[in-house]
Design a protein around this motif. Structure first.
Motif: not given
Length: 94
Positions: A1, A4, A10-11, A13-17
């Motif tokens: 977080y 970024r 959309s930044e 929307i990340d599975l790992k995040l």
């Protein structure tokens, strides 16, 4: 977080995040989060200190604010040379 630019949703929307969000216990209280890592009362007090600037109690502030601890300890503390008064002075010159 933290690294970024937060220009668009959309930044994030990340599975790992998303997975790491749950690991960070972001939705528990700061008090519960700190106590899951530290038992010594002095260490607990140090790690809960930043949320006091929010005007809240560690039992009421979400653990997401533990990122303040990370920013201070992991990324370091930055301040303008000459003090904060230099910020508006520089803005006036621009």
């Amino acid at each position: 977080y933290v690294k970024r630019p937060s220009l668009h949703l959309s930044e994030f929307i990340d599975l790992k995040l998303i997975r790491e969000s749950f690991r960070l216990q972001m939705f528990s209280s700061q008090a519960a989060h700190v106590r899951s890592f530290f038992a010594h009362p002095d260490l607990v007090a140090i790690m809960e200190w930043p949320v006091l600037f929010l005007g809240g109690a560690p039992t009421a502030v979400p653990a997401m604010y533990s990122l303040m601890n990370y920013a201070a300890i992991g990324l370091g503390t930055w301040y303008p040379k000459g003090g904060l008064v230099k910020v508006p002075e520089a803005m006036r010159r621009v």
